[in-house]
Design a protein around this motif. Structure first.
Motif, short mmCIF file in Angstrom:
data_model
loop_
_atom_site.label_atom_id
_atom_site.label_comp_id
_atom_site.label_asym_id
_atom_site.label_seq_id
_atom_site.Cartn_x
_atom_site.Cartn_y
_atom_site.Cartn_z
N ARG A 1 0.87 -1.17 0.00
CA ARG A 1 0.00 0.00 0.00
C ARG A 1 0.91 1.23 0.00
N GLY B 1 -0.07 -7.98 -11.65
CA GLY B 1 -0.60 -7.46 -10.41
C GLY B 1 -2.04 -7.05 -10.55
N VAL B 2 -2.69 -6.88 -9.42
CA VAL B 2 -4.06 -6.39 -9.38
C VAL B 2 -4.13 -5.25 -8.38
N VAL B 3 -4.67 -4.13 -8.81
CA VAL B 3 -4.88 -2.99 -7.93
C VAL B 3 -6.12 -3.28 -7.09
N VAL B 4 -5.95 -3.26 -5.77
CA VAL B 4 -7.06 -3.60 -4.87
C VAL B 4 -7.63 -2.38 -4.17
N GLU C 1 -3.38 3.55 -9.43
CA GLU C 1 -1.95 3.68 -9.74
C GLU C 1 -1.79 4.35 -11.09
N ALA D 1 -8.82 0.55 -9.09
CA ALA D 1 -9.05 -0.72 -8.39
C ALA D 1 -9.76 -1.72 -9.30
N TRP E 1 -2.45 4.06 -3.75
CA TRP E 1 -3.00 2.81 -4.26
C TRP E 1 -2.47 1.63 -3.45
N TYR F 1 -1.94 -2.72 -3.98
CA TYR F 1 -1.98 -3.77 -4.98
C TYR F 1 -1.25 -5.00 -4.51
N ARG F 2 -1.51 -6.09 -5.23
CA ARG F 2 -0.82 -7.36 -5.03
C ARG F 2 -0.20 -7.74 -6.36
N THR F 3 1.11 -8.06 -6.34
CA THR F 3 1.80 -8.39 -7.58
C THR F 3 2.61 -9.66 -7.41
#
Length: 276
Positions: free
Chosen positions: A30, A47-50, A54, A67, A89, A91-93
């Motif tokens: 984060r 990755g996915v923006v949660v 970004e 998101a 933002w 995210y998980r990458t």
């Protein structure tokens, strides 16, 4: 609250590795104030923006990833990242290597490595599946299977299967760029200037700048910094002291390495090394 404490509350990152997926790096982060400098990876980046938005550049294209967006970056593609809204933002990458992606391509009977033409994808079901798989930390077998399935589906839907990241280009600019890269890689601790690179290739300093822009979408300085950080990352998998790594890879001292490393990796050398 001190400025440092406020910064920690705004920016947080955790890196883990999955042994069953070839040491696959997975980052959950984060960021509110952090900004990634332009850099590359020898791996893919998915990755996915949660949360939040970004703002990023991939190659020559700029994007906003709100998101739910899936981010895809091919190996060696230069990219950066920063907040696209006031709150930043989250995210998980993950960073699959070529070996893992070739295994997926072979299972799908693709003619080559999968390449992704679009940097930002909208596929809500895949985004949710990716986040679910990413969150299975500590459940090795379940996470391994879930991540393989979602990466395979990502390739199946969006990868063109025509990639060959080792393909050569016979153009003079490409040949000169390979020469610059070999010269830099041969001694990362050396001082480089445009005149040295230009002399090696027999061209003007202006031509050197153009060659880097065309071949790497980077300035010569950005490319040198990127290669130094990549070399430092390899050495951090050993027990070599950070101060020695800094000197070996061309940084003024450990503090200099730490500052630059965080702009590229999103976390400190100590935190990155602990995950390794």
């Amino acid at each position: 609250m001190s400025d440092a404490s406020e910064q920690r509350e705004r920016d947080a990152a955790r890196l883990t590795r999955h042994a069953g997926l070839g040491g696959l790096e997975m980052l959950a982060a984060r960021y509110r104030d952090h900004a990634y400098a332009l850099h590359t990876h020898p791996t893919y980046v998915f990755g996915v923006v949660v949360g939040g938005v970004e703002k990023l550049r991939i190659g020559r294209r700029s994007h906003l990833a709100p998101a739910g967006s899936i981010i895809t970056v091919n190996p060696e593609d230069p990219h950066d990242g920063e907040k696209g809204c006031a709150s930043g933002w989250a995210y998980r990458t993950c960073y699959p290597d070529v070996v893992l992606m070739r295994e997926i391509a072979d299972d799908l009977e693709l003619p080559g490595l999968p390449m992704f033409a679009e940097g930002i994808l909208q596929a809500p079901d895949l985004a949710r599946a990716f986040v679910r798989a990413h969150r299975l930390a500590g459940q090795a077998l379940e996470q391994e299977a879930a991540m393989l399935v979602v990466l395979r589906e990502l390739v199946n839907r969006f990868g063109d299967g025509k990639g060959n990241i080792h393909a050569s280009d016979g153009g003079e600019a490409k040949r000169r760029f390979r020469l610059y890269g070999e010269l830099i890689e041969s001694d990362l601790a050396a001082g480089f200037d445009l005149a040295r690179l230009a002399s090696a290739a027999g061209v003007s300093r202006f031509q050197v700048i153009r060659d880097f822009h065309r071949a790497a979408c980077m300035t010569p300085g950005q490319y040198l910094r990127d290669r130094r950080i990549r070399a430092a990352s390899v050495l951090m998998r050993t027990d070599m002291p950070l101060a020695e790594i800094a000197v070996a890879t061309g940084f003024a001292d450990q503090s200099h390495l730490t500052r630059v490393f965080k702009t590229i990796k999103g976390l400190s050398p100590g935190a990155w090394r602990a995950a390794a």
